[in-house]
Write a protein that holds these residues in place. Structure first.
Motif, PDB file in Angstrom:
ATOM      1  N   TRP A 164       0.741  -1.304   0.093  1.00 38.37           N
ATOM      2  CA  TRP A 164       0.075  -0.061   0.126  1.00 38.37           C
ATOM      3  C   TRP A 164       0.962   1.256   0.013  1.00 38.37           C
ATOM      4  O   TRP A 164       0.619   2.197  -0.722  1.00 38.37           O
ATOM      5  CB  TRP A 164      -0.961   0.190   1.234  1.00 38.37           C
ATOM      6  CG  TRP A 164      -1.728   1.394   1.301  1.00 38.37           C
ATOM      7  CD1 TRP A 164      -1.475   2.305   2.149  1.00 38.37           C
ATOM      8  CD2 TRP A 164      -2.955   1.516   0.754  1.00 38.37           C
ATOM      9  NE1 TRP A 164      -2.468   3.212   2.073  1.00 38.37           N
ATOM     10  CE2 TRP A 164      -3.490   2.590   0.974  1.00 38.37           C
ATOM     11  CE3 TRP A 164      -3.868   0.699   0.054  1.00 38.37           C
ATOM     12  CZ2 TRP A 164      -4.849   3.332   0.620  1.00 38.37           C
ATOM     13  CZ3 TRP A 164      -4.927   1.076  -0.486  1.00 38.37           C
ATOM     14  CH2 TRP A 164      -5.553   2.626  -0.190  1.00 38.37           C
ATOM     15  N   MET A 174       0.636   4.237  -3.081  1.00 39.14           N
ATOM     16  CA  MET A 174      -0.409   5.613  -2.518  1.00 39.14           C
ATOM     17  C   MET A 174       0.761   6.791  -2.465  1.00 39.14           C
ATOM     18  O   MET A 174       1.725   6.465  -1.898  1.00 39.14           O
ATOM     19  CB  MET A 174      -1.302   5.108  -1.604  1.00 39.14           C
ATOM     20  CG  MET A 174      -2.249   3.993  -1.999  1.00 39.14           C
ATOM     21  SD  MET A 174      -3.343   4.471  -3.494  1.00 39.14           S
ATOM     22  CE  MET A 174      -4.462   5.536  -2.367  1.00 39.14           C
ATOM     23  N   ALA A 182      -1.547   8.018   3.011  1.00 38.18           N
ATOM     24  CA  ALA A 182      -2.889   7.757   2.518  1.00 38.18           C
ATOM     25  C   ALA A 182      -3.532   6.778   3.377  1.00 38.18           C
ATOM     26  O   ALA A 182      -3.028   5.515   3.579  1.00 38.18           O
ATOM     27  CB  ALA A 182      -2.936   7.388   0.992  1.00 38.18           C
ATOM     28  N   TRP A 225      -7.101   3.754   4.097  1.00 38.06           N
ATOM     29  CA  TRP A 225      -7.546   2.811   3.653  1.00 38.06           C
ATOM     30  C   TRP A 225      -8.986   2.616   3.969  1.00 38.06           C
ATOM     31  O   TRP A 225      -9.508   3.253   4.814  1.00 38.06           O
ATOM     32  CB  TRP A 225      -6.737   1.539   3.469  1.00 38.06           C
ATOM     33  CG  TRP A 225      -6.387   1.037   4.755  1.00 38.06           C
ATOM     34  CD1 TRP A 225      -6.948   0.409   5.522  1.00 38.06           C
ATOM     35  CD2 TRP A 225      -5.126   1.397   5.438  1.00 38.06           C
ATOM     36  NE1 TRP A 225      -6.326   0.229   6.855  1.00 38.06           N
ATOM     37  CE2 TRP A 225      -5.100   0.778   6.799  1.00 38.06           C
ATOM     38  CE3 TRP A 225      -4.041   2.193   5.182  1.00 38.06           C
ATOM     39  CZ2 TRP A 225      -4.071   0.982   7.506  1.00 38.06           C
ATOM     40  CZ3 TRP A 225      -2.792   2.064   5.805  1.00 38.06           C
ATOM     41  CH2 TRP A 225      -2.931   1.589   7.263  1.00 38.06           C
ATOM     42  N   THR A 280      -2.233  14.776   1.073  1.00 38.25           N
ATOM     43  CA  THR A 280      -2.939  13.927   1.892  1.00 38.25           C
ATOM     44  C   THR A 280      -2.874  14.142   3.562  1.00 38.25           C
ATOM     45  O   THR A 280      -2.184  15.160   3.762  1.00 38.25           O
ATOM     46  CB  THR A 280      -2.467  12.491   1.874  1.00 38.25           C
ATOM     47  OG1 THR A 280      -0.980  12.244   2.068  1.00 38.25           O
ATOM     48  CG2 THR A 280      -2.309  11.933   0.571  1.00 38.25           C
TER      49      THR A 280
END
Length: 449
Positions: free
Chosen positions: A231, A235, A239, A241, A265
């Motif tokens: 992840w 990303m 970030a 999820w 973010t």
């Protein structure tokens, strides 16, 4: 609403009139800057720095929502000497963002009624000569932007809670001439529902803010599907999820809604955006998280840097780890961008505008105004005012000054909760508040009418 007796109303007006006589105050720093509504008055100056941050849980997490009272008869926002606040309208169900069309019309998001209203004021007056509902049957509209930027826009863009739509527009339109065209669909809804929008100065980029669903990413699970390492590599930094996927972000699109991307973010709730005229930089005001105590963490206003991570939910105000996510993302500790201007915790900033008008004194040019709505999560309330952010040569000094106060009646009740700020074509400052549903015009005596 609570009805305030005549004696209380008189006491409020006398007290707030006295406050208005005090202009510039000594600069409050460190713990001295952590005041409350009783110490607020136009002219009070504060400078809060990252090192002033307290440890979490120094105080308990308060639940202190305001009781909304009727506006006492004759009560106006309290302003500095030389300034005047005049009522434009009252009784609006839920006036939130206000934006100014190139011809001077005021477009107001009446969010709970799912509509955009328009007010046209008389020259040099707070009295509307025309008013209308520009568009209805929307979905909790909030952000408003005219496209292309400049004197002759062809569209009005509206940010619903779950989409961005636009209406064809010609100079002076009081009512949309056609149906809404969806530009961006499937924006995450719920949670922090306010979606603001702004165009870059060249009109090539549409910015959209999407707040978090929860306070601090509760219930998302410890790791995303496929594992944290995968992840993190795929990303932008920080970030989240699960149900927080695509949230706590500022997004960017082409003007037609294509080529969407994430700009930044970790912005828990960027509830107000604007582009700084002097630099073209995008700015956000951000509501930070709750539950860590009266003075933790600070709210903030910041320029939004492309690719930056501002901390939520893992960290706040730099590499201060949220104890509720202890040890979850040590890889992010060195990558948190510090915001530009720190404000008292639980002030709830909702909107920002830069002053580029000609009515206020020259020293206001290039400064910004921020509407503080006030929050429930502080033992003694703060916020419920408009503050001025000081800039020098286009850069923030970090200092901010109380500019409009007088909305709090007592420890238990308020009559006004500021939301929207905008600079009118004649240089007046326009303010909305959603406790009594009023809109105000603030002018300076020495400026042109």
């Amino acid at each position: 609403m609570i009805r305030i007796a005549g004696f209380a109303s008189l006491a409020l007006l006398v007290a707030t009139s006295a406050f208005a006589q005090q202009a510039d105050q000594p600069l409050l720093t460190g713990k001295d800057a952590f005041g409350d509504w009783k110490a607020d008055k136009p002219g009070v100056r504060r400078l809060i720095k990252p090192q002033d941050l307290q440890a979490p849980f120094v105080t308990e997490s308060a639940s202190n929502g305001p009781g909304v009272a009727e506006r006492p008869e004759g009560a106006n926002p309290v302003v500095l000497p030389g300034f005047t606040a005049e009522l434009i309208a009252s009784g609006i169900a839920n006036p939130r963002v206000v934006r100014v069309a190139p011809n001077g019309d005021l477009f107001v998001a009446n969010s709970k009624d799912d509509e955009i209203r328009v007010y046209r004021l008389g020259k040099g007056s707070a009295k509307p000569v025309q008013k209308a509902i520009f568009a209805s049957n929307l979905s909790r509209p909030y952000g408003i932007a005219f496209y292309p930027p400049g004197d002759k826009p062809q569209w009005v863009y509206i940010a619903n809670t779950d989409s961005v739509v636009r209406f064809a527009y010609r100079d002076g339109d009081l009512k949309a001439s056609g149906e809404a065209e969806t530009i961006v669909s499937d924006i995450p809804s719920g949670g922090h529902w306010t979606r603001d929008i702004a165009f870059s100065a060249d009109g090539k980029t549409l910015y959209v803010s999407v707040g978090s669903r929860s306070n601090v990413a509760e219930g998302t699970g410890k790791e995303p599907r496929g594992g944290l390492d995968a992840w993190a590599k795929s990303m932008p930094p920080g970030a989240a999820w699960g149900r927080e996927g695509g949230r706590a972000d500022v997004l960017a699109f082409d003007a037609d809604g294509k080529n969407g991307r994430i700009v930044a973010t970790g912005l828990r709730n960027c509830s107000g955006m604007t582009v700084q005229p002097a630099t073209g930089a995008l700015w956000c005001v951000v509501n930070e998280r709750d539950g860590l105590g009266d003075n933790v963490p600070f709210e903030y206003a910041t320029s939004v840097k492309d690719g930056a991570f501002y901390g939520w939910p893992w960290y706040y105000i730099g590499a201060n780890e949220d104890p509720r996510h202890k040890g979850a993302r040590p890889d992010l500790a060195g990558s948190v961008t510090l915001p530009d201007v720190l404000m008292q915790a639980h002030s709830a900033p909702l909107n920002i505008t830069f002053y580029d008008g000609g009515n206020f004194p020259a020293e206001y040019k290039g400064d910004a105004f921020v509407a503080l709505h006030g929050s429930w999560n502080r033992g003694v309330r703060t916020g419920y005012k408009v503050v001025r952010l000081k800039f020098k040569d286009g850069k923030p000094t970090g200092e901010y000054q109380d500019f409009i106060t007088g909305f709090v009646i007592s420890n238990d009740s308020v009559w006004g909760r500021p939301v929207g700020v905008a600079v009118a074509k004649d240089g007046a400052l326009i303010l909305t508040e959603d406790a009594n549903g009023t809109m105000w015009r603030i002018t300076h005596a020495d400026g042109p009418s």
